[in-house]
Structures are given as structure tokens and as C-alpha cells.
Design a protein around this motif. Sequence first.
Motif, PDB file in Angstrom:
ATOM      1  N   ALA A  84       2.691  -7.454  -6.962  1.00 23.38           N
ATOM      2  CA  ALA A  84       3.798  -6.516  -7.136  1.00 23.38           C
ATOM      3  C   ALA A  84       4.874  -7.118  -8.029  1.00 23.38           C
ATOM      4  O   ALA A  84       5.086  -8.339  -8.036  1.00 23.38           O
ATOM      5  CB  ALA A  84       4.386  -6.153  -5.774  1.00 23.38           C
ATOM      6  N   PRO A  85       5.570  -6.298  -8.853  1.00 24.25           N
ATOM      7  CA  PRO A  85       6.661  -6.823  -9.674  1.00 24.25           C
ATOM      8  C   PRO A  85       7.730  -7.500  -8.842  1.00 24.25           C
ATOM      9  O   PRO A  85       8.344  -8.481  -9.279  1.00 24.25           O
ATOM     10  CB  PRO A  85       7.203  -5.571 -10.385  1.00 24.25           C
ATOM     11  N   LEU A 112       6.924  -0.250   0.309  1.00 25.96           N
ATOM     12  CA  LEU A 112       5.708   0.556   0.268  1.00 25.96           C
ATOM     13  C   LEU A 112       4.977   0.504   1.600  1.00 25.96           C
ATOM     14  O   LEU A 112       4.557   1.551   2.139  1.00 25.96           O
ATOM     15  CB  LEU A 112       4.812   0.062  -0.868  1.00 25.96           C
ATOM     16  N   PHE A 113       4.818  -0.685   2.174  1.00 20.81           N
ATOM     17  CA  PHE A 113       4.122  -0.823   3.455  1.00 20.81           C
ATOM     18  C   PHE A 113       4.892  -0.122   4.580  1.00 20.81           C
ATOM     19  O   PHE A 113       4.280   0.485   5.474  1.00 20.81           O
ATOM     20  CB  PHE A 113       3.921  -2.292   3.784  1.00 20.81           C
ATOM     21  N   LEU A 114       6.218  -0.190   4.553  1.00 22.24           N
ATOM     22  CA  LEU A 114       7.009   0.462   5.597  1.00 22.24           C
ATOM     23  C   LEU A 114       6.856   1.978   5.542  1.00 22.24           C
ATOM     24  O   LEU A 114       6.880   2.651   6.584  1.00 22.24           O
ATOM     25  CB  LEU A 114       8.483   0.080   5.444  1.00 22.24           C
ATOM     26  N   LYS A 115       6.709   2.543   4.352  1.00 25.81           N
ATOM     27  CA  LYS A 115       6.528   3.990   4.243  1.00 25.81           C
ATOM     28  C   LYS A 115       5.198   4.452   4.838  1.00 25.81           C
ATOM     29  O   LYS A 115       5.037   5.641   5.158  1.00 25.81           O
ATOM     30  CB  LYS A 115       6.617   4.414   2.782  1.00 25.81           C
ATOM     31  N   LEU A 116       4.261   3.539   4.984  1.00 21.39           N
ATOM     32  CA  LEU A 116       2.941   3.888   5.533  1.00 21.39           C
ATOM     33  C   LEU A 116       2.750   3.420   6.975  1.00 21.39           C
ATOM     34  O   LEU A 116       1.667   3.617   7.536  1.00 21.39           O
ATOM     35  CB  LEU A 116       1.847   3.272   4.661  1.00 21.39           C
ATOM     36  N   ALA A 117       3.770   2.840   7.571  1.00 19.34           N
ATOM     37  CA  ALA A 117       3.621   2.281   8.919  1.00 19.34           C
ATOM     38  C   ALA A 117       3.554   3.348  10.001  1.00 19.34           C
ATOM     39  O   ALA A 117       2.894   3.163  11.033  1.00 19.34           O
ATOM     40  CB  ALA A 117       4.766   1.312   9.207  1.00 19.34           C
ATOM     41  N   ARG A 118       4.229   4.488   9.815  1.00 19.93           N
ATOM     42  CA  ARG A 118       4.250   5.576  10.796  1.00 19.93           C
ATOM     43  C   ARG A 118       3.906   6.888  10.102  1.00 19.93           C
ATOM     44  O   ARG A 118       4.294   7.123   8.955  1.00 19.93           O
ATOM     45  CB  ARG A 118       5.632   5.700  11.446  1.00 19.93           C
ATOM     46  N   PHE A 119       3.188   7.728  10.808  1.00 20.16           N
ATOM     47  CA  PHE A 119       2.854   9.044  10.275  1.00 20.16           C
ATOM     48  C   PHE A 119       4.110   9.910  10.217  1.00 20.16           C
ATOM     49  O   PHE A 119       4.864  10.002  11.185  1.00 20.16           O
ATOM     50  CB  PHE A 119       1.802   9.737  11.142  1.00 20.16           C
ATOM     51  N   GLU A 120       4.296  10.555   9.088  1.00 16.88           N
ATOM     52  CA  GLU A 120       5.347  11.563   8.993  1.00 16.88           C
ATOM     53  C   GLU A 120       4.868  12.843   9.676  1.00 16.88           C
ATOM     54  O   GLU A 120       3.677  13.033   9.922  1.00 16.88           O
ATOM     55  CB  GLU A 120       5.680  11.839   7.523  1.00 16.88           C
ATOM     56  N   ARG A 171      -2.761   6.756  -3.912  1.00 17.84           N
ATOM     57  CA  ARG A 171      -2.590   5.903  -5.093  1.00 17.84           C
ATOM     58  C   ARG A 171      -2.828   4.436  -4.743  1.00 17.84           C
ATOM     59  O   ARG A 171      -3.510   3.712  -5.494  1.00 17.84           O
ATOM     60  CB  ARG A 171      -1.185   6.101  -5.675  1.00 17.84           C
ATOM     61  N   LEU A 172      -2.280   4.002  -3.597  1.00 15.41           N
ATOM     62  CA  LEU A 172      -2.469   2.602  -3.218  1.00 15.41           C
ATOM     63  C   LEU A 172      -3.920   2.327  -2.837  1.00 15.41           C
ATOM     64  O   LEU A 172      -4.491   1.289  -3.216  1.00 15.41           O
ATOM     65  CB  LEU A 172      -1.546   2.251  -2.047  1.00 15.41           C
ATOM     66  N   LEU A 224      -7.848  -4.255  -7.021  1.00 13.88           N
ATOM     67  CA  LEU A 224      -6.509  -4.570  -7.531  1.00 13.88           C
ATOM     68  C   LEU A 224      -6.519  -4.781  -9.045  1.00 13.88           C
ATOM     69  O   LEU A 224      -5.725  -5.575  -9.581  1.00 13.88           O
ATOM     70  CB  LEU A 224      -5.930  -5.805  -6.814  1.00 13.88           C
ATOM     71  N   LYS A 225      -7.405  -4.061  -9.716  1.00 13.33           N
ATOM     72  CA  LYS A 225      -7.467  -4.147 -11.180  1.00 13.33           C
ATOM     73  C   LYS A 225      -6.460  -3.180 -11.800  1.00 13.33           C
ATOM     74  O   LYS A 225      -6.201  -2.110 -11.254  1.00 13.33           O
ATOM     75  CB  LYS A 225      -8.873  -3.823 -11.674  1.00 13.33           C
ATOM     76  N   GLY A 226      -5.981  -3.540 -12.910  1.00  8.56           N
ATOM     77  CA  GLY A 226      -5.009  -2.688 -13.577  1.00  8.56           C
ATOM     78  C   GLY A 226      -3.602  -3.041 -13.135  1.00  8.56           C
ATOM     79  O   GLY A 226      -3.362  -3.886 -12.271  1.00  8.56           O
ATOM     80  N   PRO A 227      -2.633  -2.332 -13.714  1.00  8.31           N
ATOM     81  CA  PRO A 227      -1.230  -2.629 -13.411  1.00  8.31           C
ATOM     82  C   PRO A 227      -0.836  -2.098 -12.038  1.00  8.31           C
ATOM     83  O   PRO A 227      -1.573  -1.377 -11.370  1.00  8.31           O
ATOM     84  CB  PRO A 227      -0.480  -1.916 -14.542  1.00  8.31           C
ATOM     85  N   TRP A 228       0.355  -2.463 -11.645  1.00  5.98           N
ATOM     86  CA  TRP A 228       0.946  -1.968 -10.391  1.00  5.98           C
ATOM     87  C   TRP A 228       1.025  -0.439 -10.467  1.00  5.98           C
ATOM     88  O   TRP A 228       1.561   0.120 -11.426  1.00  5.98           O
ATOM     89  CB  TRP A 228       2.330  -2.593 -10.233  1.00  5.98           C
ATOM     90  N   PRO A 229       0.452   0.273  -9.461  1.00  7.01           N
ATOM     91  CA  PRO A 229       0.308   1.729  -9.589  1.00  7.01           C
ATOM     92  C   PRO A 229       1.581   2.523  -9.332  1.00  7.01           C
ATOM     93  O   PRO A 229       1.510   3.761  -9.237  1.00  7.01           O
ATOM     94  CB  PRO A 229      -0.772   2.057  -8.547  1.00  7.01           C
ATOM     95  N   PHE A 230       2.706   1.893  -9.206  1.00  9.82           N
ATOM     96  CA  PHE A 230       3.950   2.604  -8.928  1.00  9.82           C
ATOM     97  C   PHE A 230       4.993   2.213  -9.970  1.00  9.82           C
ATOM     98  O   PHE A 230       4.989   1.104 -10.503  1.00  9.82           O
ATOM     99  CB  PHE A 230       4.463   2.279  -7.513  1.00  9.82           C
TER     100      PHE A 230
END
Length: 252
Positions: free
Chosen positions: A188-189, A197-205, A221-222, A230-236
Motif C-alpha cells: 500500500a502507498p 480499508l480493512f476496518l471498512k470490511l470488518a463489519r457488515f453494513e 476490487r480488493l 497482488l500484481k499490478g498497482p494499488w487498486p484504490f
Amino acid sequence: MNDSSRQARCAHRQRACFISRGFDGNHIDEFRSTSYLTRMDHTPKETDSAAVKSADTPDASPDSPPPRRRRFGRWIKAILLLLFLLLFPMIIATYHDCAICGMKHTEWRMIGVGWLLSSRNRLNPCSEWYRDQVEPEHQHVWARVPYAEGLDIFGWKVGMFQFGSLASGPFNWLMLGHQRQLAIYQRAPDPAQARTLFLKLARFEKGNTTARHNQDEIFTRLNTWIESGLKGPWPFQEGEFETSRSASPFRK
């Protein structure tokens, strides 16, 4: 022999005689029945030991089972109770990952009531790297994995459960592991972006909301980037997420 002795003997004889008169009143039959009267007055009684024995011995009922059958029934009940304790899960073990650092966390709870019996944390290379390179201290955000184990009363494993619904959020659907999570931090940059990013996925909305649609898009996307190795640039895009390390939606 004096008069007093003679009178005493006469009284004794009168007590020892049984006099009966005939129905016609013409004669009197006299029987000396000292032994007969003695047998009537002194009938043998049951001994004390026999009385105690009869009192202690329960009355035999025609409906009560014989002693051997009662003992067999007790053995059957004891065996069924033992099988229940050995085969029925009484404790559930759930496994969690910290969405921030990847530390492992295990909880043992009583099934049905949810009482926490014990818990344990385990460090791994990702959690140690995050502590040394990003934040020395942080509040763990435990994301439950879609796997649990059932234990009997003695702590032996008697069942395993694996359902997607057991996960607390899409974070655990990624099946990162501490090595892949560490690689994402390093690619990650800014590690703060990966943390957010990980916190946004920790709980279901909540379902069918804008927040849930955004969460599903982030997950897709992740996950696509992870499956590519993990090929290519950071997807965000830079600045797409709030990167403040102190702000966490799960802090209390």
C-alpha cells in the motif's frame, strides 16, 4: 402348720381352679387347670429382633421391579448420561482476527447462554510488524471467521461448523492469513490506507443501503487484486479513504 399358712394355701388353690356349672344346675365340675390358665395368660410373643427385621424389610409390592432389574436400569441411565456429556457440545470455540494487525483471538463460550469461559490472543509476524512499524498500541477490532468448533464438557472436540454467516464481516471472506495481510500493508502507498480499508470490511453494513453497496464494491476490487497475486498497482485511488489512525468506527 399355723392358721396363716393354711389360709394362704387355700387361696392359692381357689385361684388355680376352674369351676364350671352344668346347664341343669345339678352338679359342679372342678378342674385344676393351673397350667391351662398359665398358657392363656402367657402366650409367646414375637421377639424384638424379629420385630425389627420385619420393620426394616420393605413390603414386597407386586408392581415394583426386582432388585436386579432396578440395578440394571441405574446402569443404563448412567451410560446414557456419560454419552450425553461426551458427544453433545456444551462449549463453542470461535476464532477471530484483528482487522487492523491480524492478531489471532480465540474465545470459549457456553452454548445457549453465551458465558465467556476463557479467551486467548496469539501474536504472528503481521501483528508484530504492525506494532513495530505503524502503531505501538491500538485497540483490536476482532472480526469473527466463518468457522467454529463444538467441545464437550471435558474440552474434547465433538463438532465443527463452517458457514459464511458466522463471519462478522466480509474481511474474513478474503481468507488473507497473516502473510498476505502483511504483504498488502507493504504494497500500500501508506499503511494507514490499508488499515482504513480493512476496518471498512470488518463489519457488515446494513443490507440494501448505500454503505452496503460501497462495501461490496470495495470487497470486489480488493479480492480481485488478491486473486491476481497482488500484481499490478494499488487498486484504490489516493485519498479515497480516510487515513486517520486515531479514528476508528469501532472504538468505544
